[in-house]
Design a protein around this motif. Structure first.
Motif, PDB file in Angstrom:
ATOM      1  N   TYR A  70       0.821  -1.221   0.000  1.00  0.00           N
ATOM      2  CA  TYR A  70       0.000   0.000   0.000  1.00  0.00           C
ATOM      3  C   TYR A  70       0.854   1.270   0.000  1.00  0.00           C
ATOM      4  O   TYR A  70       0.341   2.367   0.169  1.00  0.00           O
ATOM      5  CB  TYR A  70      -0.940  -0.001   1.211  1.00  0.00           C
ATOM      6  CG  TYR A  70      -1.930  -1.141   1.171  1.00  0.00           C
ATOM      7  CD1 TYR A  70      -2.872  -1.230   0.149  1.00  0.00           C
ATOM      8  CD2 TYR A  70      -1.901  -2.150   2.132  1.00  0.00           C
ATOM      9  CE1 TYR A  70      -3.761  -2.287   0.088  1.00  0.00           C
ATOM     10  CE2 TYR A  70      -2.799  -3.215   2.083  1.00  0.00           C
ATOM     11  CZ  TYR A  70      -3.722  -3.273   1.061  1.00  0.00           C
ATOM     12  OH  TYR A  70      -4.613  -4.319   0.990  1.00  0.00           O
ATOM     13  N   GLU A  71       2.167   1.101  -0.193  1.00  0.00           N
ATOM     14  CA  GLU A  71       3.072   2.256  -0.299  1.00  0.00           C
ATOM     15  C   GLU A  71       3.221   2.573  -1.789  1.00  0.00           C
ATOM     16  O   GLU A  71       3.945   1.886  -2.513  1.00  0.00           O
ATOM     17  CB  GLU A  71       4.419   1.948   0.353  1.00  0.00           C
ATOM     18  CG  GLU A  71       5.303   3.155   0.482  1.00  0.00           C
ATOM     19  CD  GLU A  71       6.383   2.985   1.555  1.00  0.00           C
ATOM     20  OE1 GLU A  71       6.766   3.992   2.167  1.00  0.00           O
ATOM     21  OE2 GLU A  71       6.833   1.848   1.788  1.00  0.00           O
ATOM     22  N   ILE A  72       2.509   3.581  -2.226  1.00  0.00           N
ATOM     23  CA  ILE A  72       2.371   3.848  -3.661  1.00  0.00           C
ATOM     24  C   ILE A  72       3.431   4.855  -4.117  1.00  0.00           C
ATOM     25  O   ILE A  72       3.475   5.993  -3.624  1.00  0.00           O
ATOM     26  CB  ILE A  72       0.958   4.412  -3.992  1.00  0.00           C
ATOM     27  CG1 ILE A  72      -0.144   3.577  -3.305  1.00  0.00           C
ATOM     28  CG2 ILE A  72       0.751   4.494  -5.497  1.00  0.00           C
ATOM     29  CD1 ILE A  72      -0.224   2.138  -3.730  1.00  0.00           C
ATOM     30  N   GLU A  73       4.285   4.443  -5.049  1.00  0.00           N
ATOM     31  CA  GLU A  73       5.323   5.341  -5.578  1.00  0.00           C
ATOM     32  C   GLU A  73       4.694   6.478  -6.371  1.00  0.00           C
ATOM     33  O   GLU A  73       3.641   6.320  -6.998  1.00  0.00           O
ATOM     34  CB  GLU A  73       6.280   4.550  -6.491  1.00  0.00           C
ATOM     35  CG  GLU A  73       7.176   3.562  -5.758  1.00  0.00           C
ATOM     36  CD  GLU A  73       8.105   4.217  -4.749  1.00  0.00           C
ATOM     37  OE1 GLU A  73       8.686   5.273  -5.078  1.00  0.00           O
ATOM     38  OE2 GLU A  73       8.221   3.694  -3.629  1.00  0.00           O
ATOM     39  N   GLY A  74       5.345   7.629  -6.346  1.00  0.00           N
ATOM     40  CA  GLY A  74       4.930   8.739  -7.194  1.00  0.00           C
ATOM     41  C   GLY A  74       3.862   9.639  -6.612  1.00  0.00           C
ATOM     42  O   GLY A  74       3.454  10.621  -7.246  1.00  0.00           O
ATOM     43  N   LEU A  75       3.387   9.348  -5.387  1.00  0.00           N
ATOM     44  CA  LEU A  75       2.354  10.192  -4.780  1.00  0.00           C
ATOM     45  C   LEU A  75       2.921  11.155  -3.740  1.00  0.00           C
ATOM     46  O   LEU A  75       2.165  11.898  -3.104  1.00  0.00           O
ATOM     47  CB  LEU A  75       1.275   9.322  -4.097  1.00  0.00           C
ATOM     48  CG  LEU A  75       0.296   8.583  -5.016  1.00  0.00           C
ATOM     49  CD1 LEU A  75      -0.728   7.826  -4.174  1.00  0.00           C
ATOM     50  CD2 LEU A  75      -0.414   9.557  -5.945  1.00  0.00           C
ATOM     51  N   GLY A  76       4.243  11.142  -3.558  1.00  0.00           N
ATOM     52  CA  GLY A  76       4.840  12.014  -2.552  1.00  0.00           C
ATOM     53  C   GLY A  76       4.301  11.735  -1.162  1.00  0.00           C
ATOM     54  O   GLY A  76       4.222  12.626  -0.326  1.00  0.00           O
ATOM     55  N   GLY A  77       3.913  10.490  -0.923  1.00  0.00           N
ATOM     56  CA  GLY A  77       3.398  10.120   0.391  1.00  0.00           C
ATOM     57  C   GLY A  77       2.036  10.707   0.716  1.00  0.00           C
ATOM     58  O   GLY A  77       1.617  10.724   1.873  1.00  0.00           O
ATOM     59  N   GLY A  85      10.648   5.586   9.199  1.00  0.00           N
ATOM     60  CA  GLY A  85      11.856   6.384   8.984  1.00  0.00           C
ATOM     61  C   GLY A  85      11.895   7.177   7.696  1.00  0.00           C
ATOM     62  O   GLY A  85      12.886   7.856   7.407  1.00  0.00           O
ATOM     63  N   LYS A  86      10.828   7.143   6.877  1.00  0.00           N
ATOM     64  CA  LYS A  86      10.843   7.842   5.578  1.00  0.00           C
ATOM     65  C   LYS A  86      10.841   9.363   5.754  1.00  0.00           C
ATOM     66  O   LYS A  86      11.449  10.095   4.995  1.00  0.00           O
ATOM     67  CB  LYS A  86       9.588   7.462   4.765  1.00  0.00           C
ATOM     68  CG  LYS A  86       9.742   6.229   3.886  1.00  0.00           C
ATOM     69  CD  LYS A  86      10.318   6.592   2.521  1.00  0.00           C
ATOM     70  CE  LYS A  86      10.622   5.361   1.698  1.00  0.00           C
ATOM     71  NZ  LYS A  86       9.432   4.743   1.130  1.00  0.00           N
ATOM     72  N   GLY A  91      15.319  20.163   8.026  1.00  0.00           N
ATOM     73  CA  GLY A  91      16.660  20.455   8.519  1.00  0.00           C
ATOM     74  C   GLY A  91      17.349  19.284   9.211  1.00  0.00           C
ATOM     75  O   GLY A  91      18.502  19.402   9.626  1.00  0.00           O
ATOM     76  N   LYS A  92      16.657  18.147   9.356  1.00  0.00           N
ATOM     77  CA  LYS A  92      17.273  16.972  10.004  1.00  0.00           C
ATOM     78  C   LYS A  92      17.504  15.871   8.981  1.00  0.00           C
ATOM     79  O   LYS A  92      16.746  15.733   8.023  1.00  0.00           O
ATOM     80  CB  LYS A  92      16.353  16.430  11.116  1.00  0.00           C
ATOM     81  CG  LYS A  92      16.455  17.182  12.435  1.00  0.00           C
ATOM     82  CD  LYS A  92      15.897  16.362  13.584  1.00  0.00           C
ATOM     83  CE  LYS A  92      16.883  15.317  14.013  1.00  0.00           C
ATOM     84  NZ  LYS A  92      16.710  14.868  15.402  1.00  0.00           N
ATOM     85  N   GLU A 310      11.301  19.606   1.426  1.00  0.00           N
ATOM     86  CA  GLU A 310      12.179  19.851   2.582  1.00  0.00           C
ATOM     87  C   GLU A 310      12.143  18.725   3.606  1.00  0.00           C
ATOM     88  O   GLU A 310      13.130  18.454   4.274  1.00  0.00           O
ATOM     89  CB  GLU A 310      11.780  21.170   3.269  1.00  0.00           C
ATOM     90  CG  GLU A 310      12.174  22.405   2.478  1.00  0.00           C
ATOM     91  CD  GLU A 310      11.561  23.692   3.055  1.00  0.00           C
ATOM     92  OE1 GLU A 310      11.941  24.765   2.567  1.00  0.00           O
ATOM     93  OE2 GLU A 310      10.699  23.608   3.954  1.00  0.00           O
ATOM     94  N   ILE A 311      10.971  18.047   3.748  1.00  0.00           N
ATOM     95  CA  ILE A 311      10.882  16.987   4.762  1.00  0.00           C
ATOM     96  C   ILE A 311      11.083  15.587   4.169  1.00  0.00           C
ATOM     97  O   ILE A 311      10.928  14.585   4.864  1.00  0.00           O
ATOM     98  CB  ILE A 311       9.547  17.046   5.539  1.00  0.00           C
ATOM     99  CG1 ILE A 311       8.338  16.764   4.634  1.00  0.00           C
ATOM    100  CG2 ILE A 311       9.393  18.359   6.267  1.00  0.00           C
ATOM    101  CD1 ILE A 311       7.020  16.635   5.391  1.00  0.00           C
ATOM    102  N   GLY A 312      11.418  15.517   2.876  1.00  0.00           N
ATOM    103  CA  GLY A 312      11.862  14.251   2.314  1.00  0.00           C
ATOM    104  C   GLY A 312      10.762  13.380   1.696  1.00  0.00           C
ATOM    105  O   GLY A 312      11.052  12.283   1.252  1.00  0.00           O
TER     106      GLY A 312
END
Length: 316
Positions: A70-77, A85-86, A91-92, A310-312
């Motif tokens: 259910y972790e779909i690539e290309g949706l930016g989460g 940990g994603k 800044g961290k 910025e937050i990955g």
């Protein structure tokens, strides 16, 4: 002040103009001072909260290989599962010690949106998961609209100024699982110190403590609501739109004492975003000689994209 102020939405919803104004003044001054309140008499029933936590715990208990589908690539989460940990604080480098899920907006047919939202991801293994999540989403959105109405009045705008932008907005409901800590974390915490991106965040009572808020004097204080209250804070979009009148306060989720490392933590924030074409330009009502315009003009969609990089969650 060693805890965040508590306000009662029943005051705002009452027919009594004095009670309504009391709520406006209380929440407005709290947001100027510390940027956080706890709110009672919202629209979430105890039963719905219990059902949602039951579904959320069942999902995170699924085997990792099931969750990963259910972790779909290309949706930016922006929808579905985001693995451990994603995400990291701005800044961290260290990833936060959490995994989470995203439910997003399912707009009404007459919304006339300028963008198309991604579809929600359906969990086959849990037939009630999506339905329960979206029911909670609607009640949190409804609560948020009333909070924004109070803030519009506090700022000196029309009471319904935010309604169009927040209804059918790009809001996210995020059930989070912080697993038990099994070894000494190397510089990582459950959620690093950060401000939220959106207009306001509505947080359902977490299953364990850990949320801390940074006071103006630099002191961290625990945010401890009563069991039936939501924690609601200002996000960066609203701080920017009000030219820093309302404060987006830095907050974090600290790791528990070592003797509690074996306990997981669950929390469910609702990040209330406007439609992406909303202009976040500093409001004239919040600009004067002492408070000159602090930010360049930008839309909510442009601002969100910048911050997700910025937050990955979105790669450049």
């Amino acid at each position: 002040m060693n805890n965040i102020p508590s306000v009662d939405l029943a005051d705002f919803l009452s027919e009594d103009p004095k009670r309504k104004q009391k709520f406006v003044d209380e929440i407005g001054s709290a947001y100027e001072d510390i940027g956080f309140v706890s709110l009672k008499n919202h629209f979430l029933s105890d039963n719905l909260v219990d059902e949602l936590y039951k579904e959320v715990k069942s999902f995170f208990a699924l085997p990792l290989e099931v969750k990963k589908k259910y972790e779909i690539e290309g949706l930016g989460g922006q929808r579905g599962y985001i693995s451990f940990g994603k995400e990291h604080a701005k800044g961290k480098k260290e990833g936060d010690l959490k995994e989470f899920w995203h439910f997003g907006q399912e707009p009404s047919e007459d919304a006339k949106l300028e963008e198309e939202y991604p579809k929600n991801v359906q969990v086959e293994e849990l037939p009630d998961f999506n339905h329960t999540g979206m029911e909670a989403y609607r009640m949190l959105e409804k609560t948020g609209v009333y909070v924004l109405r109070a803030l519009a009045l506090y700022i000196g705008l029309d009471e319904f100024y935010f309604d169009h932008w927040a209804t059918n907005g790009n809001s996210i409901l995020r059930p989070i699982h912080y697993p038990p800590i099994t070894e000494e974390p190397k510089g990582a915490v459950r959620a690093g110190a950060h401000g939220d991106i959106n207009l306001i965040t509505l947080l359902m009572g977490a299953s364990a403590g850990g949320l801390q808020v940074l006071r103006k004097d630099g002191e961290w204080i625990d945010a401890i609501p009563n069991e039936d209250e939501l924690v609601i804070n200002v996000g960066d979009m609203l701080e920017r739109h009000t030219n820093n009148k309302l404060r987006s306060t830095i907050h974090r989720v600290v790791n528990p004492p070592r003797e509690e490392w074996g306990s997981p933590r669950y929390s469910i924030p609702f990040f209330m975003h406007p439609r992406s074409d909303m202009k976040l330009n500093c409001l004239e009502e919040c600009i004067d000689e002492e408070h000159p315009k602090a930010y360049e003009d930008i839309t909510a969609g442009e601002f969100l994209h910048q911050r997700l990089v910025e937050i990955g969650l979105i790669k450049k």
